[in-house]
Design a protein around this motif. Structure first.
Motif, PDB file in Angstrom:
ATOM      1  N   HIS A  69       1.321  57.239 -34.100  1.00  0.00           N
ATOM      2  CA  HIS A  69       2.491  57.322 -33.234  1.00  0.00           C
ATOM      3  C   HIS A  69       3.176  55.977 -33.065  1.00  0.00           C
ATOM      4  O   HIS A  69       4.260  55.751 -33.569  1.00  0.00           O
ATOM      5  N   HIS A  70       2.516  55.052 -32.333  1.00  0.00           N
ATOM      6  CA  HIS A  70       3.155  53.794 -31.965  1.00  0.00           C
ATOM      7  C   HIS A  70       3.174  52.755 -33.080  1.00  0.00           C
ATOM      8  O   HIS A  70       3.993  51.844 -33.058  1.00  0.00           O
ATOM      9  N   ALA A  71       2.258  52.848 -34.011  1.00  0.00           N
ATOM     10  CA  ALA A  71       2.047  51.751 -34.959  1.00  0.00           C
ATOM     11  C   ALA A  71       2.342  52.146 -36.402  1.00  0.00           C
ATOM     12  O   ALA A  71       1.696  51.636 -37.329  1.00  0.00           O
ATOM     13  N   HIS A  72       3.302  53.029 -36.606  1.00  0.00           N
ATOM     14  CA  HIS A  72       3.631  53.428 -37.974  1.00  0.00           C
ATOM     15  C   HIS A  72       3.930  52.214 -38.859  1.00  0.00           C
ATOM     16  O   HIS A  72       3.460  52.125 -39.994  1.00  0.00           O
ATOM     17  N   ASP A  73       4.729  51.283 -38.339  1.00  0.00           N
ATOM     18  CA  ASP A  73       5.162  50.149 -39.149  1.00  0.00           C
ATOM     19  C   ASP A  73       4.051  49.140 -39.407  1.00  0.00           C
ATOM     20  O   ASP A  73       4.220  48.225 -40.223  1.00  0.00           O
ATOM     21  N   ALA A  74       2.930  49.289 -38.715  1.00  0.00           N
ATOM     22  CA  ALA A  74       1.819  48.356 -38.924  1.00  0.00           C
ATOM     23  C   ALA A  74       1.056  48.629 -40.212  1.00  0.00           C
ATOM     24  O   ALA A  74       0.341  47.755 -40.710  1.00  0.00           O
ATOM     25  N   ILE A  75       1.186  49.830 -40.750  1.00  0.00           N
ATOM     26  CA  ILE A  75       0.463  50.165 -41.986  1.00  0.00           C
ATOM     27  C   ILE A  75       1.044  49.354 -43.131  1.00  0.00           C
ATOM     28  O   ILE A  75       2.258  49.346 -43.361  1.00  0.00           O
ATOM     29  N   THR A  76       0.196  48.675 -43.855  1.00  0.00           N
ATOM     30  CA  THR A  76       0.652  47.755 -44.889  1.00  0.00           C
ATOM     31  C   THR A  76       1.218  48.486 -46.102  1.00  0.00           C
ATOM     32  O   THR A  76       0.878  49.639 -46.370  1.00  0.00           O
ATOM     33  N   ASP A  77       2.082  47.783 -46.819  1.00  0.00           N
ATOM     34  CA  ASP A  77       2.626  48.341 -48.058  1.00  0.00           C
ATOM     35  C   ASP A  77       1.497  48.716 -49.019  1.00  0.00           C
ATOM     36  O   ASP A  77       1.548  49.759 -49.670  1.00  0.00           O
ATOM     37  N   GLU A  78       0.500  47.852 -49.099  1.00  0.00           N
ATOM     38  CA  GLU A  78      -0.614  48.103 -50.012  1.00  0.00           C
ATOM     39  C   GLU A  78      -1.345  49.385 -49.654  1.00  0.00           C
ATOM     40  O   GLU A  78      -1.690  50.186 -50.547  1.00  0.00           O
ATOM     41  N   ASN A  79      -1.569  49.630 -48.366  1.00  0.00           N
ATOM     42  CA  ASN A  79      -2.269  50.849 -47.959  1.00  0.00           C
ATOM     43  C   ASN A  79      -1.419  52.090 -48.192  1.00  0.00           C
ATOM     44  O   ASN A  79      -1.951  53.147 -48.551  1.00  0.00           O
ATOM     45  N   VAL A  80      -0.109  51.992 -47.970  1.00  0.00           N
ATOM     46  CA  VAL A  80       0.765  53.133 -48.267  1.00  0.00           C
ATOM     47  C   VAL A  80       0.683  53.476 -49.749  1.00  0.00           C
ATOM     48  O   VAL A  80       0.559  54.656 -50.124  1.00  0.00           O
ATOM     49  N   GLU A  81       0.753  52.463 -50.608  1.00  0.00           N
ATOM     50  CA  GLU A  81       0.660  52.695 -52.051  1.00  0.00           C
ATOM     51  C   GLU A  81      -0.681  53.311 -52.428  1.00  0.00           C
ATOM     52  O   GLU A  81      -0.760  54.245 -53.231  1.00  0.00           O
ATOM     53  N   THR A  82      -1.760  52.794 -51.836  1.00  0.00           N
ATOM     54  CA  THR A  82      -3.094  53.307 -52.147  1.00  0.00           C
ATOM     55  C   THR A  82      -3.237  54.757 -51.715  1.00  0.00           C
ATOM     56  O   THR A  82      -3.765  55.597 -52.457  1.00  0.00           O
TER      57      THR A  82
END
Length: 241
Positions: A69-82
């Motif tokens: 909810h509050h921390a969507h933007d905290a997820i790193t680019d690398e983790n999104v790609e993974t």
């Protein structure tokens, strides 16, 4: 079946009213009702090393259940790609409630995933596709006394299937349960789950999530990455000049 339940775990630590509803965290509540002799459930939270999303853990995960909810933007680019790589390679995803605005879900959808919202309304959820495996054992309709209103228009691609439709006492409607495929991975988005209400203690909600996890679990041969390779002809072919 190996399930990973990921949760920010921010509301539970910062809001006493949420902690009272979910003393083990939302992830702990979900893990409790998913765990059986044949299902191994692991939990992970944002404050863990690598945000709880190690390559080793994801490689062993059949289905990822995601609440954020509050921390969507905290997820790193690398983790999104993974995460996208694993989902395209067959790992299932069950995205809950405000996970619609997670970087992961928006990346998979390719749209803003915006919607209308309002706190605190009664919701009636209708089973629009009772033959679907995710609807197994679910009544034709049921009600949640208090839930955050999500309303159309919902900026998502046309779903493969609309399994549930939500109607709110304020008059709004919403595609509350929808499915997609990305690569060989199966995705189910399910709208109920606002942290201020005991949604995940509801037995029907639990049944739907159990069904969704079972549906999204890859068949063994499906968990295989598609590789771009220079293939040799099977029949010999015509020699290139």
């Amino acid at each position: 079946m190996k399930i990973l339940v990921w949760n920010e775990n921010i509301h539970e630590r910062e809001q006493p009213d949420v902690a009272a509803i979910y003393p083990k965290g939302i992830h702990g509540c979900i893990a409790d009702f998913l765990s059986t002799e044949s299902v191994i459930v692991t939990t992970a939270t944002l404050d863990m090393p690598n945000q709880g999303l190690s390559e080793e853990l994801l490689a062993e995960t059949d289905v990822l259940v995601w609440w954020g909810h509050h921390a969507h933007d905290a997820i790193t680019d690398e983790n999104v790609e993974t995460l996208c790589r694993h989902i395209n390679g067959g790992m299932g995803l069950v995205a809950l409630h405000s996970a619609h605005h997670s970087r992961l879900f928006r990346r998979l959808m390719g749209t803003s995933c915006n919607l209308k919202w309002r706190h605190g309304d009664r919701e009636r959820i209708w089973c629009a596709l009772p033959s679907h495996p995710i609807a197994r054992g679910v009544p034709e309709h049921f009600e949640l006394p208090r839930e955050e209103m999500y309303g159309e228009p919902f900026d998502i691609p046309t779903p493969d299937e609309v399994v549930f439709l939500g109607w709110f006492a304020g008059g709004e409607v919403f595609r509350s349960g929808v499915t997609y495929r990305r690569g060989t991975g199966k995705i189910f988005y399910f709208q109920p789950g606002h942290e201020e209400y005991p949604i995940f203690h509801d037995r029907i909600i639990q049944q739907i999530i159990k069904n969704a996890v079972e549906w999204a679990c890859p068949i063994q041969h499906e968990r295989k990455a598609v590789i771009c390779e220079n293939a040799q002809p099977l029949e010999g072919g015509i020699p290139l000049a």
